[in-house]
Scaffold this active site. Sequence first.
Site, short mmCIF file in Angstrom:
data_model
loop_
_atom_site.label_atom_id
_atom_site.label_comp_id
_atom_site.label_asym_id
_atom_site.label_seq_id
_atom_site.Cartn_x
_atom_site.Cartn_y
_atom_site.Cartn_z
N SER A 176 18.37 -1.74 -25.41
CA SER A 176 18.40 -0.30 -25.66
C SER A 176 19.71 -0.33 -26.92
O SER A 176 20.24 -1.13 -26.93
CB SER A 176 19.30 0.03 -24.22
OG SER A 176 19.93 1.44 -24.58
N GLU A 206 4.95 -0.96 -21.15
CA GLU A 206 4.99 0.54 -20.86
C GLU A 206 3.80 1.17 -21.93
O GLU A 206 2.99 2.31 -21.38
CB GLU A 206 6.08 1.38 -21.41
CG GLU A 206 7.61 0.89 -20.51
CD GLU A 206 8.65 1.25 -21.12
OE1 GLU A 206 9.37 0.56 -21.74
OE2 GLU A 206 8.95 2.38 -20.94
N THR A 246 0.75 -1.03 0.05
CA THR A 246 -0.10 -0.03 -0.11
C THR A 246 0.87 1.34 -0.14
O THR A 246 2.08 1.20 0.68
CB THR A 246 -0.88 0.09 1.35
OG1 THR A 246 -0.08 0.08 2.32
CG2 THR A 246 -1.76 -1.20 1.35
N HIS A 247 0.41 2.36 -0.71
CA HIS A 247 1.41 3.53 -0.85
C HIS A 247 2.75 2.90 -1.33
O HIS A 247 3.73 3.70 -1.15
CB HIS A 247 1.66 3.92 0.57
CG HIS A 247 0.24 4.42 1.35
ND1 HIS A 247 -0.32 5.59 1.20
CD2 HIS A 247 -0.48 3.55 1.97
CE1 HIS A 247 -1.53 5.63 1.98
NE2 HIS A 247 -1.39 4.33 2.44
N LYS A 280 20.64 -3.71 -21.09
CA LYS A 280 19.34 -3.42 -20.85
C LYS A 280 18.30 -4.05 -21.48
O LYS A 280 18.29 -4.50 -22.67
CB LYS A 280 18.87 -1.77 -21.01
CG LYS A 280 19.41 -1.09 -19.79
CD LYS A 280 19.02 0.39 -19.98
CE LYS A 280 17.69 0.73 -19.69
NZ LYS A 280 16.90 1.71 -20.44
#
Length: 460
Positions: free
Chosen positions: A272, A285, A150-151, A278
């Site tokens: 990348s 996304e 949470t948060h 990467k």
Amino acid sequence: MPRFEERPHELFARINHSIAFDRRLAPYDMAQSRAHARALRALGVLSDEELARLDQGLERVADELDAGSFPFEEADEDIHMAIERRLTEIAGPVGGKLHTGRSRNDQVATDLAMYLRERCGVAVQLLADLMDVVLELAERHVDWPMPGYTHLQRAQPVYLGHHLLAYFWMFDRDARRFAVAREGAAVLPLGSGALAGVNWEIDRELVAGDLGFSAVAPNSVDAVSSRDSALDYLSAASVCAVHLSRLGGELVLWSSDEFGFCEPADDFSSGSSIMPQKKNPDAAELLRAKAPRIASGFSTLAGVLHGLPLAYSKDLQEDKEALFDAVDNLELSLEAARAMLAGTTFDRERLAEAAADEFPAATDIADLLVRKGMPFREAHGVVGGLVRQALESDRTLSQLTPEEIRRHSELLDDSYYQVLASGQWLESKVSAGGTASARVAVQLEAARAALARQRERSAT
Ligand code: ARG
């Protein structure tokens, strides 16, 4: 600059024509015209021979559209007029009889309803396929502990299967919304004319049956003015896209080195161009980013419709691009989400490590005190003290000594250490819908039944 040189009639065509984007209504327009021609035959407006000629003509038009050889012309304003023009070229003057008892207003509303019925069905189908993958993943990771948040702070551990099933239920609700939208679109506008009805007692029930509608619109003014089914689709699509966006967002977070909970499928990520180490979760996304675009379709159409006097206004032509864009992006997102999820792998150790932290058991210690008679608020304070002492002395809760814990409360004894024994605080969440294994098993059962219902829904 050159735009100023355009002649007024060219400029008018640019703003007025919808042919560039309403071509996708062609198959529905053709089916509709066939059904309308049969109804005109029943009225005696067409002879058998004329009906046959129209049917043959329509078949040729359909072939041309399929083959991409349909000769579109500059002057074609929209797909309805283009088809009628071509039909008349092929079949002769009888082509002009087809528009008896029909207006482009009820025609376009009918095409759109048919299109929406189909797209709602496709959405239900794609959702069922996605739910299938989610369910399978949940089953495979049913007892993998992970931290729940949470948060975005570690709060209480849950099983990964339980977390994944959260998405299952979101998609289940989405599928229901699309099913409801489809029912709304199954009411036939045709026979409403421009707005007031037509001068022929056309058998609308017959047309409805022919075209797979379940009822005829009871009010001609409403029938040509309404775009409710498009709004219903867009509303369902917006909520669904928000769900997909949250899924994408979590996968992006989880696949970062910081989390390391999962690895995106190779086919749905990229390297990348400059940093060889990467692996970017591109598809996740983009799922995350599609939601506002799809939801904007809803606000566009709501904006077009709001305050618009009844019945038809040309404003209504502005319904299509927003809708089509949302349909294309939603269907793409659903397919991509399914395939991407199916290829995602989870890291059991990383998840377990992150969930092994003892502090999430704080609530369980508080509940232990409650069971021994202490009010929860007071227990909350006691546990706060225990957590502080552990943190300050760089120890875990179970590393506090029996003397130390008793100083926080007389009620704390051996049972304190039992509660902290590994796994306890997952299996202690026994409330209905909780993460305890027995509850997740019940949930999986319910999910299987819900999926079977969705499959039935998409089959009908
Ligand atoms: N292209 C129009 C639309 O998309 C078809 C209806 C035109 N009706 C009219 N009365 N001009 O809404």
